[in-house]
Scaffold this motif. Structure first.
Motif, PDB file in Angstrom:
ATOM      1  N   GLN A  64      31.924  50.592  44.001  1.00  0.00           N
ATOM      2  CA  GLN A  64      30.860  50.430  43.669  1.00  0.00           C
ATOM      3  C   GLN A  64      30.706  49.367  41.772  1.00  0.00           C
ATOM      4  O   GLN A  64      30.394  48.836  41.072  1.00  0.00           O
ATOM      5  CB  GLN A  64      30.618  51.850  42.795  1.00  0.00           C
ATOM      6  N   LEU A  65      32.193  49.376  41.373  1.00  0.00           N
ATOM      7  CA  LEU A  65      32.352  48.211  40.391  1.00  0.00           C
ATOM      8  C   LEU A  65      32.375  46.768  41.230  1.00  0.00           C
ATOM      9  O   LEU A  65      31.294  46.351  39.728  1.00  0.00           O
ATOM     10  CB  LEU A  65      34.372  48.445  40.467  1.00  0.00           C
ATOM     11  N   ALA A  66      32.989  46.862  42.467  1.00  0.00           N
ATOM     12  CA  ALA A  66      32.793  45.220  42.854  1.00  0.00           C
ATOM     13  C   ALA A  66      31.253  44.912  42.966  1.00  0.00           C
ATOM     14  O   ALA A  66      30.686  43.827  42.357  1.00  0.00           O
ATOM     15  CB  ALA A  66      33.364  45.399  44.236  1.00  0.00           C
ATOM     16  N   ASP A  67      30.888  45.901  43.630  1.00  0.00           N
ATOM     17  CA  ASP A  67      29.032  45.915  43.287  1.00  0.00           C
ATOM     18  C   ASP A  67      28.546  45.372  41.758  1.00  0.00           C
ATOM     19  O   ASP A  67      27.491  44.466  42.100  1.00  0.00           O
ATOM     20  CB  ASP A  67      28.070  46.813  43.779  1.00  0.00           C
ATOM     21  N   LEU A  68      28.932  46.173  40.834  1.00  0.00           N
ATOM     22  CA  LEU A  68      27.907  46.448  39.725  1.00  0.00           C
ATOM     23  C   LEU A  68      28.661  44.426  39.535  1.00  0.00           C
ATOM     24  O   LEU A  68      27.543  43.855  38.124  1.00  0.00           O
ATOM     25  CB  LEU A  68      29.003  47.462  38.728  1.00  0.00           C
ATOM     26  N   LEU A  69      28.920  44.179  39.482  1.00  0.00           N
ATOM     27  CA  LEU A  69      30.185  42.808  38.935  1.00  0.00           C
ATOM     28  C   LEU A  69      29.945  41.379  39.894  1.00  0.00           C
ATOM     29  O   LEU A  69      29.462  40.959  39.108  1.00  0.00           O
ATOM     30  CB  LEU A  69      32.102  42.475  38.807  1.00  0.00           C
ATOM     31  N   GLY A  70      28.712  41.990  40.787  1.00  0.00           N
ATOM     32  CA  GLY A  70      28.623  40.873  41.366  1.00  0.00           C
ATOM     33  C   GLY A  70      29.274  40.295  42.134  1.00  0.00           C
ATOM     34  O   GLY A  70      29.050  39.106  42.487  1.00  0.00           O
ATOM     35  N   VAL A  71      30.371  41.341  42.490  1.00  0.00           N
ATOM     36  CA  VAL A  71      31.672  40.615  43.671  1.00  0.00           C
ATOM     37  C   VAL A  71      31.910  40.962  45.271  1.00  0.00           C
ATOM     38  O   VAL A  71      32.182  41.527  45.276  1.00  0.00           O
ATOM     39  CB  VAL A  71      32.958  40.914  43.354  1.00  0.00           C
ATOM     40  N   LYS A  72      30.157  40.392  46.081  1.00  0.00           N
ATOM     41  CA  LYS A  72      30.024  40.759  46.727  1.00  0.00           C
ATOM     42  C   LYS A  72      30.191  40.119  47.765  1.00  0.00           C
ATOM     43  O   LYS A  72      29.502  40.257  49.148  1.00  0.00           O
ATOM     44  CB  LYS A  72      27.788  41.187  46.760  1.00  0.00           C
ATOM     45  N   ASN A  73      30.774  38.741  47.453  1.00  0.00           N
ATOM     46  CA  ASN A  73      31.322  37.792  48.448  1.00  0.00           C
ATOM     47  C   ASN A  73      31.637  38.542  49.098  1.00  0.00           C
ATOM     48  O   ASN A  73      33.571  38.819  48.201  1.00  0.00           O
ATOM     49  CB  ASN A  73      31.468  36.263  47.874  1.00  0.00           C
ATOM     50  N   ASP A  74      32.181  38.532  50.125  1.00  0.00           N
ATOM     51  CA  ASP A  74      33.564  38.441  50.538  1.00  0.00           C
ATOM     52  C   ASP A  74      34.788  38.128  50.804  1.00  0.00           C
ATOM     53  O   ASP A  74      36.213  38.243  51.093  1.00  0.00           O
ATOM     54  CB  ASP A  74      33.255  38.618  52.334  1.00  0.00           C
TER      55      ASP A  74
END
Length: 167
Positions: A64-74
């Protein structure tokens, strides 16, 4: 969380707030987080941190933290570190010793990292039933997967290779 007081911090609640320019922190909206173990454990009452003690607990999931920060790129991942300014690191005896154990081929290599600030609202109650609210800025750090550089890990007081946090 660290309670430096001589009295316990009771009913501690932590919220992630949506800080916006021009809006006072006291009016900032709360960013809802999924039910982590911390949130389920506290219900609406919070937890108690004993006097002069430290308590670690998961507040939000890595995913969820990755999603909030926009770190969705693999190609990027969050990593478990908190880089400190060199003057802070130099004060720690383990820093120079750690550098001696760093493989020569990566000495001087710095990983490409970025940090994103998150504002937390921490509320707790004193033993006198007074509610105290503090706002704290914390930083989440991410880097390219497979980065070859090493960084300072304050939790272990050692320099080591960047390691992605697994969900």
């Amino acid at each position: 969380m660290e309670n430096q007081s001589d009295i316990p911090a009771q009913d501690v609640l932590i919220d992630l707030v949506n800080e916006k320019k021009g809006i006072p922190l006291t009016k900032a909206s709360v960013i809802p987080v999924k039910k982590s173990n911390y949130n389920m454990m506290t219900n609406s009452n919070g937890i108690t941190i004993p006097a002069k003690s430290t308590l670690d607990f998961p507040f939000i999931s890595v995913a969820q933290l990755a999603d909030l920060l926009g770190v969705k790129n693999d190609d990027y991942c969050l990593y478990d570190a908190s880089p400190e300014p060199i003057d802070m690191v130099a004060k720690n005896g383990g820093f120079l010793e750690s550098l001696e154990h760093m493989p020569p081929e990566i000495q001087g290599m710095q990983p490409s990292t970025q940090q994103v600030g998150l504002r937390l609202r921490i509320k707790y109650q004193t033993i006198f039933k007074q509610t105290v609210t503090n706002y704290v800025m914390v930083f989440a750090h991410f880097t390219e997967k497979g980065s070859k550089g090493w960084i300072w890990y304050p939790s272990t007081k050692k320099v080591g290779p960047v390691q992605c946090i697994s969900a």
